[in-house]
Design a protein around this motif. Structure first.
Motif, PDB file in Angstrom:
ATOM      1  N   TYR A  36      14.823  15.212   9.823  1.00  0.00           N
ATOM      2  CA  TYR A  36      14.167  14.334  10.790  1.00  0.00           C
ATOM      3  C   TYR A  36      14.968  13.058  11.051  1.00  0.00           C
ATOM      4  O   TYR A  36      14.495  12.171  11.770  1.00  0.00           O
ATOM      5  CB  TYR A  36      12.769  13.945  10.302  1.00  0.00           C
ATOM      6  N   VAL A  71      12.593   9.113   3.926  1.00  0.00           N
ATOM      7  CA  VAL A  71      11.562   8.072   3.772  1.00  0.00           C
ATOM      8  C   VAL A  71      11.384   7.732   2.290  1.00  0.00           C
ATOM      9  O   VAL A  71      11.958   8.386   1.405  1.00  0.00           O
ATOM     10  CB  VAL A  71      10.236   8.485   4.449  1.00  0.00           C
ATOM     11  N   GLY A  95       8.070   4.357   5.444  1.00  0.00           N
ATOM     12  CA  GLY A  95       6.955   4.963   4.704  1.00  0.00           C
ATOM     13  C   GLY A  95       6.628   6.356   5.204  1.00  0.00           C
ATOM     14  O   GLY A  95       7.503   7.093   5.677  1.00  0.00           O
ATOM     15  N   CYS A  96       5.360   6.739   5.104  1.00  0.00           N
ATOM     16  CA  CYS A  96       4.920   8.063   5.547  1.00  0.00           C
ATOM     17  C   CYS A  96       3.403   7.982   5.668  1.00  0.00           C
ATOM     18  O   CYS A  96       2.742   7.477   4.756  1.00  0.00           O
ATOM     19  CB  CYS A  96       5.316   9.109   4.507  1.00  0.00           C
ATOM     20  N   SER A  97       2.863   8.475   6.770  1.00  0.00           N
ATOM     21  CA  SER A  97       1.409   8.326   6.960  1.00  0.00           C
ATOM     22  C   SER A  97       0.637   9.102   5.901  1.00  0.00           C
ATOM     23  O   SER A  97      -0.482   8.712   5.546  1.00  0.00           O
ATOM     24  CB  SER A  97       0.999   8.765   8.367  1.00  0.00           C
ATOM     25  N   LEU A  98       1.213  10.182   5.384  1.00  0.00           N
ATOM     26  CA  LEU A  98       0.519  10.939   4.325  1.00  0.00           C
ATOM     27  C   LEU A  98       0.499  10.151   3.027  1.00  0.00           C
ATOM     28  O   LEU A  98      -0.537  10.025   2.376  1.00  0.00           O
ATOM     29  CB  LEU A  98       1.216  12.286   4.106  1.00  0.00           C
ATOM     30  N   ASN A 124       4.766  14.491  -0.400  1.00  0.00           N
ATOM     31  CA  ASN A 124       4.598  13.299   0.452  1.00  0.00           C
ATOM     32  C   ASN A 124       3.496  12.406  -0.113  1.00  0.00           C
ATOM     33  O   ASN A 124       2.417  12.270   0.453  1.00  0.00           O
ATOM     34  CB  ASN A 124       4.210  13.701   1.881  1.00  0.00           C
ATOM     35  N   CYS A 182      -0.501  13.910   8.877  1.00  0.00           N
ATOM     36  CA  CYS A 182       0.752  13.298   9.351  1.00  0.00           C
ATOM     37  C   CYS A 182       0.587  12.900  10.817  1.00  0.00           C
ATOM     38  O   CYS A 182       0.237  13.746  11.647  1.00  0.00           O
ATOM     39  CB  CYS A 182       1.887  14.311   9.201  1.00  0.00           C
ATOM     40  N   ILE A 183       0.887  11.647  11.131  1.00  0.00           N
ATOM     41  CA  ILE A 183       0.712  11.167  12.509  1.00  0.00           C
ATOM     42  C   ILE A 183       1.599  11.934  13.502  1.00  0.00           C
ATOM     43  O   ILE A 183       1.266  12.048  14.662  1.00  0.00           O
ATOM     44  CB  ILE A 183       1.025   9.653  12.656  1.00  0.00           C
ATOM     45  N   VAL A 184       2.728  12.430  13.027  1.00  0.00           N
ATOM     46  CA  VAL A 184       3.650  13.118  13.943  1.00  0.00           C
ATOM     47  C   VAL A 184       3.138  14.531  14.235  1.00  0.00           C
ATOM     48  O   VAL A 184       3.070  14.963  15.393  1.00  0.00           O
ATOM     49  CB  VAL A 184       5.069  13.186  13.326  1.00  0.00           C
ATOM     50  N   HIS A 185       2.742  15.242  13.191  1.00  0.00           N
ATOM     51  CA  HIS A 185       2.351  16.641  13.372  1.00  0.00           C
ATOM     52  C   HIS A 185       0.960  16.804  13.977  1.00  0.00           C
ATOM     53  O   HIS A 185       0.601  17.899  14.415  1.00  0.00           O
ATOM     54  CB  HIS A 185       2.482  17.393  12.043  1.00  0.00           C
ATOM     55  N   GLU A 210       2.173  21.139   8.605  1.00  0.00           N
ATOM     56  CA  GLU A 210       1.424  19.876   8.724  1.00  0.00           C
ATOM     57  C   GLU A 210       0.696  19.789  10.075  1.00  0.00           C
ATOM     58  O   GLU A 210      -0.083  18.861  10.302  1.00  0.00           O
ATOM     59  CB  GLU A 210       2.369  18.678   8.583  1.00  0.00           C
ATOM     60  N   CYS A 276       9.331  10.787  14.110  1.00  0.00           N
ATOM     61  CA  CYS A 276       8.625  10.061  13.048  1.00  0.00           C
ATOM     62  C   CYS A 276       9.104   8.600  13.046  1.00  0.00           C
ATOM     63  O   CYS A 276      10.287   8.331  12.818  1.00  0.00           O
ATOM     64  CB  CYS A 276       8.896  10.703  11.696  1.00  0.00           C
ATOM     65  N   HIS A 278       8.743   6.369  10.944  1.00  0.00           N
ATOM     66  CA  HIS A 278       9.231   5.955   9.616  1.00  0.00           C
ATOM     67  C   HIS A 278      10.666   6.454   9.399  1.00  0.00           C
ATOM     68  O   HIS A 278      11.558   5.693   9.032  1.00  0.00           O
ATOM     69  CB  HIS A 278       8.309   6.489   8.523  1.00  0.00           C
ATOM     70  N   MET A 279      10.860   7.739   9.655  1.00  0.00           N
ATOM     71  CA  MET A 279      12.205   8.319   9.499  1.00  0.00           C
ATOM     72  C   MET A 279      13.215   7.580  10.383  1.00  0.00           C
ATOM     73  O   MET A 279      14.359   7.359   9.998  1.00  0.00           O
ATOM     74  CB  MET A 279      12.183   9.790   9.925  1.00  0.00           C
TER      75      MET A 279
HETATM   76 FE1  SF4 Z   1       5.416  11.452   6.775  1.00  0.00          FE
HETATM   77 FE2  SF4 Z   1       4.881  12.827   8.952  1.00  0.00          FE
HETATM   78 FE3  SF4 Z   1       6.947  11.176   8.949  1.00  0.00          FE
HETATM   79 FE4  SF4 Z   1       7.042  13.439   7.498  1.00  0.00          FE
HETATM   80  S1  SF4 Z   1       6.936  13.275   9.705  1.00  0.00           S
HETATM   81  S2  SF4 Z   1       7.651  11.384   6.842  1.00  0.00           S
HETATM   82  S3  SF4 Z   1       4.910  13.631   6.885  1.00  0.00           S
HETATM   83  S4  SF4 Z   1       4.799  10.594   8.737  1.00  0.00           S
END
Ligand code: SF4
Ligand code: 13P
Length: 319
Positions: A36, A71, A95-98, A124, A182-185, A210, A276, A278-279
């Motif tokens: 990602y 992340v 970070g990561c929403s999960l 995650n 996950c906000i993206v999926h 996800e 994403c 965060h990524m």
């Molecule tokens: Fe987290 Fe979703 Fe980003 Fe993966 S894609 S790092 S699960 S927010």
């Protein structure tokens, strides 16, 4: 690890990649990147992979420095497995929403309400949540791990409810789910995917677990990012609609150049919701700086690290 580099000046943009390669060599650093990440970062990496592949690469490395282009929880896993090595993340706030949606105190309370349950946590999540878990899983081994648990054993699965439901379907096991996502999926629109399929009748929909249930039900293939890439290469289909973060399209287009890959459309097509946020905080500039300055570093309390490592080791044994 080389001497500290004196100059504070950023190299000009066209020399940035060269400088990153030079610093990587000088620092005896390994660059691990998730699919990602932006394509320029993937192209500089020593290993590009999914969460499981990168955890394995971190476990095996002999480098002095691990630069984790991913992340926070991923770099944290690398540090848990490598307490003696320097682990840096280009942007510590990635970070990561999960992981962020499963705060340790609330998770402790949730577990107290489910005594006698084995706790299977998706990778995650934070080190604190890992330390409360019996075994960790990733999207590529979740079903395999749950299937190996004793049949009459009640199980809590956290923090991704969609992956949890997918594992329930695959294994026939009942799981108590933490309600994370996950906000993206969650961004993909079934209606817009149907419209795209109607315009491209031979296209195959492939999805990451996800994603929400209606998307997974429609998909011809569901798998982790590495599994999606392998399927994209081996499937006879020439056109695919890809329901995951769009960074994976870089590797798909490179490894199957004669096929057509379209990102699955989000509900709001004016946003870049299938990237994403965060990524994407990691950039070439931040990658250069973290190799140059060996900061920001992942640091972990030793007792917490040791407790968080146990369920990761268990995963690596079981998968
Ligand atoms: Fe987290 Fe979703 Fe980003 Fe993966 S894609 S790092 S699960 S927010
Ligand atoms: P995998 O790397 O296991 O495919 O998971 C995707 C993801 O969302 C990572 O954050």
């Amino acid at each position: 690890m080389g001497l500290p580099i004196k100059s504070d000046a950023m190299p000009p943009g066209h020399l940035l990649e060269e400088e990153i390669v030079r610093l990587k060599r000088e620092r005896n650093a390994v660059l691990l990147a998730h699919y990602y990440q932006e394509s320029e970062i993937q192209d500089l990496a020593d290993h590009v992979g999914d969460s499981l592949g990168l955890a394995r690469a971190a476990q095996k490395t002999t480098a002095d420095v691990i630069v984790f282009a991913g992340v926070h929880f991923m770099a944290e896993v690398a540090k848990i497995l490598n307490p003696e090595r320097v682990v840096v993340l280009p942007d510590l706030s990635a970070g990561c929403s999960l992981a962020d949606g499963c705060p340790p105190a609330a998770f402790r309370h949730f577990l107290d309400q489910h005594p006698g349950h084995i706790v299977v946590s998706y990778i995650n999540c934070s080190a604190e949540v890992k330390a409360m878990s019996d075994v960790i899983c990733t999207s590529s081994n979740a079903a395999k791990i749950v299937a190996q648990l004793p049949k009459d054993q009640p199980i809590v699965f956290a923090p991704d409810q969609h992956l949890g439901r997918f594992v329930m379907k695959q294994t026939g096991r009942e799981l108590v789910l933490w309600p994370g996502s996950c906000i993206v999926h969650e961004t993909f629109s079934e209606q817009k995917i149907i419209e795209l399929e109607l315009r491209n009748p031979s296209a195959e929909l492939i999805a990451h677990p996800e994603c929400e249930e209606p998307i997974l039900r429609r998909a011809k293939f569901v798998g982790s990012t590495t599994a999606l890439l392998e399927y994209a290469i081996s499937s006879p289909a020439q056109t695919m609609i890809v329901a995951t973060e769009e960074g994976i399209l870089h590797a798909m287009r490179r490894d199957a150049p004669h096929k057509t890959f379209s990102p699955a459309p989000p509900e709001d097509e004016s946003c870049a919701c299938n990237q994403c946020p965060h990524m994407r905080k990691n950039t070439l500039e931040k990658l250069y700086l973290c190799l140059r300055d060996l900061t920001p570093r992942l640091e972990l309390d030793e007792a917490l690290r040791a407790r968080a490592k146990r369920p990761i080791d268990r995963m690596l044994e079981l998968s």
